[in-house]
Write a protein that holds these residues in place. Structure first.
Motif, PDB file in Angstrom:
ATOM      1  N   LEU A  90       0.828  -1.220   0.000  1.00  0.00           N
ATOM      2  CA  LEU A  90       0.000   0.000   0.000  1.00  0.00           C
ATOM      3  C   LEU A  90       0.857   1.264   0.000  1.00  0.00           C
ATOM      4  O   LEU A  90       0.423   2.320   0.442  1.00  0.00           O
ATOM      5  CB  LEU A  90      -0.934   0.003   1.219  1.00  0.00           C
ATOM      6  N   GLY A  91       2.073   1.142  -0.492  1.00  0.00           N
ATOM      7  CA  GLY A  91       3.032   2.241  -0.418  1.00  0.00           C
ATOM      8  C   GLY A  91       2.620   3.482  -1.171  1.00  0.00           C
ATOM      9  O   GLY A  91       2.858   4.598  -0.733  1.00  0.00           O
ATOM     10  N   SER A  92       1.991   3.317  -2.325  1.00  0.00           N
ATOM     11  CA  SER A  92       1.618   4.503  -3.102  1.00  0.00           C
ATOM     12  C   SER A  92       0.528   5.310  -2.411  1.00  0.00           C
ATOM     13  O   SER A  92       0.316   6.473  -2.741  1.00  0.00           O
ATOM     14  CB  SER A  92       1.171   4.096  -4.499  1.00  0.00           C
ATOM     15  N   LEU A  93      -0.166   4.720  -1.435  1.00  0.00           N
ATOM     16  CA  LEU A  93      -1.175   5.454  -0.663  1.00  0.00           C
ATOM     17  C   LEU A  93      -0.596   6.042   0.632  1.00  0.00           C
ATOM     18  O   LEU A  93      -1.276   6.768   1.349  1.00  0.00           O
ATOM     19  CB  LEU A  93      -2.358   4.536  -0.331  1.00  0.00           C
ATOM     20  N   GLY A  94       0.635   5.692   0.941  1.00  0.00           N
ATOM     21  CA  GLY A  94       1.298   6.263   2.123  1.00  0.00           C
ATOM     22  C   GLY A  94       0.861   5.654   3.437  1.00  0.00           C
ATOM     23  O   GLY A  94       1.104   6.230   4.502  1.00  0.00           O
ATOM     24  N   ILE A  95       0.253   4.471   3.393  1.00  0.00           N
ATOM     25  CA  ILE A  95      -0.259   3.853   4.621  1.00  0.00           C
ATOM     26  C   ILE A  95       0.872   3.537   5.595  1.00  0.00           C
ATOM     27  O   ILE A  95       0.711   3.676   6.810  1.00  0.00           O
ATOM     28  CB  ILE A  95      -1.063   2.565   4.277  1.00  0.00           C
ATOM     29  N   HIS A  96       2.034   3.162   5.103  1.00  0.00           N
ATOM     30  CA  HIS A  96       3.170   2.877   5.979  1.00  0.00           C
ATOM     31  C   HIS A  96       3.613   4.141   6.725  1.00  0.00           C
ATOM     32  O   HIS A  96       4.064   4.065   7.861  1.00  0.00           O
ATOM     33  CB  HIS A  96       4.334   2.279   5.174  1.00  0.00           C
ATOM     34  N   ARG A  97       3.466   5.288   6.099  1.00  0.00           N
ATOM     35  CA  ARG A  97       3.809   6.553   6.762  1.00  0.00           C
ATOM     36  C   ARG A  97       2.845   6.844   7.913  1.00  0.00           C
ATOM     37  O   ARG A  97       3.259   7.302   8.975  1.00  0.00           O
ATOM     38  CB  ARG A  97       3.776   7.707   5.749  1.00  0.00           C
ATOM     39  N   PHE A  98       1.568   6.575   7.697  1.00  0.00           N
ATOM     40  CA  PHE A  98       0.598   6.738   8.783  1.00  0.00           C
ATOM     41  C   PHE A  98       0.929   5.775   9.925  1.00  0.00           C
ATOM     42  O   PHE A  98       0.825   6.124  11.102  1.00  0.00           O
ATOM     43  CB  PHE A  98      -0.837   6.493   8.292  1.00  0.00           C
ATOM     44  N   TYR A  99       1.324   4.557   9.596  1.00  0.00           N
ATOM     45  CA  TYR A  99       1.662   3.548  10.599  1.00  0.00           C
ATOM     46  C   TYR A  99       2.833   4.014  11.460  1.00  0.00           C
ATOM     47  O   TYR A  99       2.854   3.788  12.668  1.00  0.00           O
ATOM     48  CB  TYR A  99       2.001   2.226   9.906  1.00  0.00           C
ATOM     49  N   LEU A 100       3.809   4.674  10.855  1.00  0.00           N
ATOM     50  CA  LEU A 100       4.976   5.153  11.596  1.00  0.00           C
ATOM     51  C   LEU A 100       4.726   6.475  12.314  1.00  0.00           C
ATOM     52  O   LEU A 100       5.568   6.944  13.069  1.00  0.00           O
ATOM     53  CB  LEU A 100       6.172   5.298  10.649  1.00  0.00           C
ATOM     54  N   GLY A 101       3.577   7.098  12.069  1.00  0.00           N
ATOM     55  CA  GLY A 101       3.238   8.349  12.742  1.00  0.00           C
ATOM     56  C   GLY A 101       3.589   9.592  11.955  1.00  0.00           C
ATOM     57  O   GLY A 101       3.389  10.699  12.426  1.00  0.00           O
ATOM     58  N   HIS A 102       4.115   9.418  10.746  1.00  0.00           N
ATOM     59  CA  HIS A 102       4.452  10.561   9.892  1.00  0.00           C
ATOM     60  C   HIS A 102       3.201  10.937   9.093  1.00  0.00           C
ATOM     61  O   HIS A 102       3.107  10.685   7.885  1.00  0.00           O
ATOM     62  CB  HIS A 102       5.612  10.207   8.956  1.00  0.00           C
ATOM     63  N   ASN A 103       2.243  11.549   9.770  1.00  0.00           N
ATOM     64  CA  ASN A 103       0.939  11.809   9.154  1.00  0.00           C
ATOM     65  C   ASN A 103       0.994  12.837   8.033  1.00  0.00           C
ATOM     66  O   ASN A 103       0.233  12.739   7.065  1.00  0.00           O
ATOM     67  CB  ASN A 103      -0.058  12.247  10.219  1.00  0.00           C
ATOM     68  N   GLY A 104       1.875  13.796   8.122  1.00  0.00           N
ATOM     69  CA  GLY A 104       1.966  14.828   7.089  1.00  0.00           C
ATOM     70  C   GLY A 104       2.405  14.251   5.756  1.00  0.00           C
ATOM     71  O   GLY A 104       1.779  14.483   4.711  1.00  0.00           O
ATOM     72  N   SER A 105       3.495  13.476   5.770  1.00  0.00           N
ATOM     73  CA  SER A 105       3.966  12.892   4.510  1.00  0.00           C
ATOM     74  C   SER A 105       3.038  11.775   4.043  1.00  0.00           C
ATOM     75  O   SER A 105       2.888  11.553   2.842  1.00  0.00           O
ATOM     76  CB  SER A 105       5.397  12.376   4.661  1.00  0.00           C
ATOM     77  N   GLY A 106       2.377  11.086   4.983  1.00  0.00           N
ATOM     78  CA  GLY A 106       1.389  10.090   4.585  1.00  0.00           C
ATOM     79  C   GLY A 106       0.212  10.715   3.872  1.00  0.00           C
ATOM     80  O   GLY A 106      -0.275  10.201   2.858  1.00  0.00           O
ATOM     81  N   THR A 107      -0.230  11.859   4.373  1.00  0.00           N
ATOM     82  CA  THR A 107      -1.325  12.588   3.730  1.00  0.00           C
ATOM     83  C   THR A 107      -0.898  13.082   2.351  1.00  0.00           C
ATOM     84  O   THR A 107      -1.675  13.025   1.394  1.00  0.00           O
ATOM     85  CB  THR A 107      -1.767  13.777   4.614  1.00  0.00           C
ATOM     86  N   ALA A 108       0.331  13.526   2.231  1.00  0.00           N
ATOM     87  CA  ALA A 108       0.833  13.994   0.931  1.00  0.00           C
ATOM     88  C   ALA A 108       0.839  12.863  -0.089  1.00  0.00           C
ATOM     89  O   ALA A 108       0.387  13.042  -1.234  1.00  0.00           O
ATOM     90  CB  ALA A 108       2.237  14.579   1.092  1.00  0.00           C
ATOM     91  N   MET A 109       1.312  11.700   0.316  1.00  0.00           N
ATOM     92  CA  MET A 109       1.338  10.555  -0.607  1.00  0.00           C
ATOM     93  C   MET A 109      -0.075  10.151  -1.010  1.00  0.00           C
ATOM     94  O   MET A 109      -0.338   9.867  -2.184  1.00  0.00           O
ATOM     95  CB  MET A 109       2.063   9.371   0.039  1.00  0.00           C
TER      96      MET A 109
END
Length: 168
Positions: free
Chosen positions: A109-128
Motif C-alpha cells: 500500500l506504499g503509493s497510498l502512504g499507509i506505511h507513513r501513517f503507521y509510523l506516525g508521519h501523518n503529514g507525509s502520509g497525507t501527501a502521498m
C-alpha cells in the motif's frame, strides 16, 4: 514587631526591631522582603516601613558569591549525555511498531502512504495519499518510487517512527 515572609514562603516571627536589624545585616531581609504587621495583618515591603527603611540603607548590599569561571585554557569535562539521560535519547529506544509490518505496508500500500501513517508521519502520509488520489492514480508512479525508497530506508534503520525511535 513584625513577622517576616522568607524567600521560602515561610513566616518567621514576630521579631522585635533588634532581631530585624540583625537579619538585615545578615542579608535575610532585603528592601523587597515582605513584612507582616501583627496588629492589623497587613503586608508591607521592608523599604516602605519608616522604622525599617533607614536600617536597610545603612547596611551595604551583600555580595552573592558567583561560581568560578573555567579557564579558557582548561580541558572541559563533558558528561556522557547518554549515561546522564538515557530516557531522552530516542536513538537508544525501540519503537513499539514493527519493521516487518512497515515494510509490508510500504510494499503493498506504499503509493497510498499507509506505511507513513503507521509510523506516525501523518503529514507525509497525507501527501502521498493526496498525490495518488488527486491524480486519479497517475501520481502513483511518483509515490510508488517514494515507497520503494521508504522500504530501503526502513530496512536500513534510516526511517524511524515519529519520535525518532528504531523500529522493532
Amino acid at each position: 514587631m513584625y513577622s517576616v515572609v522568607g524567600a521560602d514562603g515561610q513566616v518567621y516571627g514576630p521579631a522585635n526591631m533588634a532581631t530585624l536589624e540583625q537579619w538585615i545585616k545578615e542579608g535575610r531581609i532585603t528592601p523587597s522582603t515582605n513584612l507582616i504587621d501583627p496588629i492589623d495583618g497587613r503586608v508591607y515591603r521592608a523599604q516602605d516601613l519608616p522604622l525599617v527603611a533607614p536600617l536597610l540603607q545603612s547596611v551595604p548590599p551583600v555580595a552573592v558569591p558567583q561560581p568560578p569561571r573555567p579557564s579558557p585554557f582548561s580541558t572541559p569535562v563533558f558528561q556522557n549525555p547518554i549515561q546522564a539521560y538515557p530516557h531522552t535519547n530516542p536513538a537508544l529506544q525501540t519503537s513499539d511498531r514493527s519493521k516487518l509490518v512497515a515494510i509490508l505496508l510500504a510494499l503493498f500500500l506504499g503509493s497510498l502512504g499507509i506505511h507513513r501513517f503507521y509510523l506516525g508521519h501523518n503529514g507525509s502520509g497525507t501527501a502521498m495519499l493526496l498525490i495518488t488520489l488527486v491524480t486519479c492514480g497517475f501520481g502513483g508512479i511518483i509515490t510508488g518510487i517514494w515507497a520503494l525508497i521508504d522500504i530501503i530506508s526502513i530496512a536500513t534503520d534510516s526511517l524511524r517512527d515519529v519520535n525518532g525511535r528504531r523500529l522493532a
